[in-house]
Design a protein around this motif. Structure first.
Motif, PDB file in Angstrom:
ATOM      1  N   THR A   4      63.413  33.104  -0.319  1.00 19.36           N
ATOM      2  CA  THR A   4      62.771  34.155   0.477  1.00 19.36           C
ATOM      3  C   THR A   4      63.161  35.546  -0.017  1.00 19.36           C
ATOM      4  O   THR A   4      62.338  36.462  -0.002  1.00 19.36           O
ATOM      5  CB  THR A   4      63.146  34.004   1.962  1.00 19.36           C
ATOM      6  OG1 THR A   4      64.570  34.093   2.121  1.00 19.36           O
ATOM      7  CG2 THR A   4      62.680  32.671   2.507  1.00 19.36           C
ATOM      8  N   THR A  18      65.650  42.260   5.288  1.00 22.37           N
ATOM      9  CA  THR A  18      65.154  41.869   6.609  1.00 22.37           C
ATOM     10  C   THR A  18      63.941  40.953   6.480  1.00 22.37           C
ATOM     11  O   THR A  18      63.784  39.998   7.248  1.00 22.37           O
ATOM     12  CB  THR A  18      64.775  43.109   7.432  1.00 22.37           C
ATOM     13  OG1 THR A  18      63.820  43.909   6.713  1.00 22.37           O
ATOM     14  CG2 THR A  18      66.002  43.960   7.709  1.00 22.37           C
ATOM     15  N   LEU A  19      63.091  41.211   5.499  1.00 25.26           N
ATOM     16  CA  LEU A  19      61.923  40.371   5.268  1.00 25.26           C
ATOM     17  C   LEU A  19      62.341  38.963   4.872  1.00 25.26           C
ATOM     18  O   LEU A  19      61.771  37.971   5.352  1.00 25.26           O
ATOM     19  CB  LEU A  19      61.053  41.000   4.173  1.00 25.26           C
ATOM     20  CG  LEU A  19      59.648  40.433   3.963  1.00 25.26           C
ATOM     21  CD1 LEU A  19      58.808  40.587   5.215  1.00 25.26           C
ATOM     22  CD2 LEU A  19      58.983  41.133   2.785  1.00 25.26           C
ATOM     23  N   ASN A  45      64.035  31.666  10.558  1.00 17.86           N
ATOM     24  CA  ASN A  45      63.083  30.950  11.406  1.00 17.86           C
ATOM     25  C   ASN A  45      62.813  29.541  10.896  1.00 17.86           C
ATOM     26  O   ASN A  45      62.747  28.587  11.693  1.00 17.86           O
ATOM     27  CB  ASN A  45      61.770  31.729  11.504  1.00 17.86           C
ATOM     28  CG  ASN A  45      61.830  32.844  12.520  1.00 17.86           C
ATOM     29  OD1 ASN A  45      61.716  32.616  13.716  1.00 17.86           O
ATOM     30  ND2 ASN A  45      62.023  34.062  12.048  1.00 17.86           N
ATOM     31  N   GLN A  47      54.949  32.578  10.638  1.00 16.46           N
ATOM     32  CA  GLN A  47      55.880  33.234   9.729  1.00 16.46           C
ATOM     33  C   GLN A  47      55.225  33.621   8.410  1.00 16.46           C
ATOM     34  O   GLN A  47      55.560  34.658   7.823  1.00 16.46           O
ATOM     35  CB  GLN A  47      57.095  32.332   9.477  1.00 16.46           C
ATOM     36  CG  GLN A  47      58.029  32.217  10.656  1.00 16.46           C
ATOM     37  CD  GLN A  47      58.510  33.572  11.142  1.00 16.46           C
ATOM     38  OE1 GLN A  47      58.947  34.411  10.351  1.00 16.46           O
ATOM     39  NE2 GLN A  47      58.432  33.800  12.447  1.00 16.46           N
ATOM     40  N   ARG A  87      64.354  37.087   7.907  1.00 16.99           N
ATOM     41  CA  ARG A  87      63.479  36.699   9.023  1.00 16.99           C
ATOM     42  C   ARG A  87      62.810  35.352   8.725  1.00 16.99           C
ATOM     43  O   ARG A  87      62.796  34.449   9.564  1.00 16.99           O
ATOM     44  CB  ARG A  87      62.422  37.774   9.256  1.00 16.99           C
ATOM     45  CG  ARG A  87      61.452  37.445  10.387  1.00 16.99           C
ATOM     46  CD  ARG A  87      60.378  38.514  10.525  1.00 16.99           C
ATOM     47  NE  ARG A  87      60.929  39.777  11.000  1.00 16.99           N
ATOM     48  CZ  ARG A  87      61.104  40.839  10.250  1.00 16.99           C
ATOM     49  NH1 ARG A  87      60.806  40.803   8.962  1.00 16.99           N
ATOM     50  NH2 ARG A  87      61.611  41.947  10.744  1.00 16.99           N
ATOM     51  N   LEU A  88      62.239  35.217   7.534  1.00 18.73           N
ATOM     52  CA  LEU A  88      61.559  33.977   7.169  1.00 18.73           C
ATOM     53  C   LEU A  88      62.548  32.825   7.028  1.00 18.73           C
ATOM     54  O   LEU A  88      62.331  31.724   7.556  1.00 18.73           O
ATOM     55  CB  LEU A  88      60.785  34.183   5.860  1.00 18.73           C
ATOM     56  CG  LEU A  88      60.069  32.964   5.283  1.00 18.73           C
ATOM     57  CD1 LEU A  88      59.062  32.403   6.278  1.00 18.73           C
ATOM     58  CD2 LEU A  88      59.382  33.328   3.969  1.00 18.73           C
TER      59      LEU A  88
END
Length: 249
Positions: free
Chosen positions: A118, A172-173, A180, A230, A176-177
């Motif tokens: 990610t 942060t991008l 989750n 997502q 987050r993925l």
């Protein structure tokens, strides 16, 4: 579906030595290739024989493409049309990687449950945003961090905060993925263990196993929804970052 520990563990499938460095082909690499193959097959089937009245495969491809196009129209405006192939590629790749890990009984793996994957995607998006911003505006791109019509002392303080916030975007991008997708797999594994454990209580397997099994089925449906959401959030944030670089809002 892989267990939570397998989600965190990167398995080395085929080590390769090149120039004194060990290059390892991991399970993440394998399942990303599988995702690319699935995407290529999906797009080929949907676009190989275009018809005026589309079949289901063509309609699915067109719907996803138009969905991404509308998202860019809403976030970036007319100038966002040139970036539809980029955001479409990011969206469908993340979606495929998210969904592959939900396939049961085949040892499926979710590449997006690894922060290295990610983060790589997020850094790629961030780099493209910076390139687009400097290509369009040059050094004027730095005005993105400078608030207009503000006291110079306050503006300098805000500019530092905005610049640090901008640099934190890929992290942060990515987190987050990653968070989750990993959390969902952990929940599925926990309730799956409850099904096996509680369902093995002597003559009452159905009594103790039905409830956690029902919860696991519901969580699986929720995981499919989360996988789609997502992928959408990742593509939407990438579009918003492009809007900042293009329109300097």
């Amino acid at each position: 579906m892989a267990s939570p520990m397998e989600q965190f563990e990167i398995k080395v499938l085929h080590p390769i030595s090149a120039g004194g460095y060990d290059l390892s082909f991991t399970n993440s690499s394998l399942w990303m290739l599988i995702a690319l193959a699935a995407i290529a097959l999906f797009l080929f089937i949907g676009t190989s024989r275009p018809q005026l009245v589309p079949n289901r495969a063509q309609a699915a491809v067109e719907y996803i493409y138009e969905f991404v196009q509308k998202m860019l129209d809403d976030t970036v405006g007319p100038q966002g049309r040139r970036f539809v192939p980029l955001i479409f590629s990011v969206f469908i790749f993340v979606l495929a990687c998210n969904l592959l890990g939900l396939i049961p009984w085949v040892g499926a793996f979710t590449p997006t449950s690894h922060v290295a994957v990610t983060l790589g995607l997020a850094v790629l998006v961030f780099a493209i945003v910076c390139i687009v911003g400097f290509a369009k505006h040059g050094l004027h791109f730095f005005t993105l961090f400078w608030p207009k019509d503000t006291n110079i002392v306050l503006a300098m303080f805000v500019a530092i905060i905005e610049f640090l916030s901008f640099l934190s975007r890929p992290f942060t991008l990515a987190i987050r993925l990653f968070a989750n997708m990993t959390a969902g797999h952990v929940l599925l594994k926990v309730f799956g263990t409850f099904v096996v454990t509680l369902g093995s209580f002597g003559a009452l397997p159905y009594v103790f196993g039905v409830l956690p099994l029902a919860v696991n089925v519901a969580l699986s449906a929720l995981e499919v929804l989360i996988a789609v959401v997502q992928a959408y959030v990742f593509a939407l944030l990438a579009s918003i970052y492009l809007n900042d670089a293009i329109n300097l809002h």
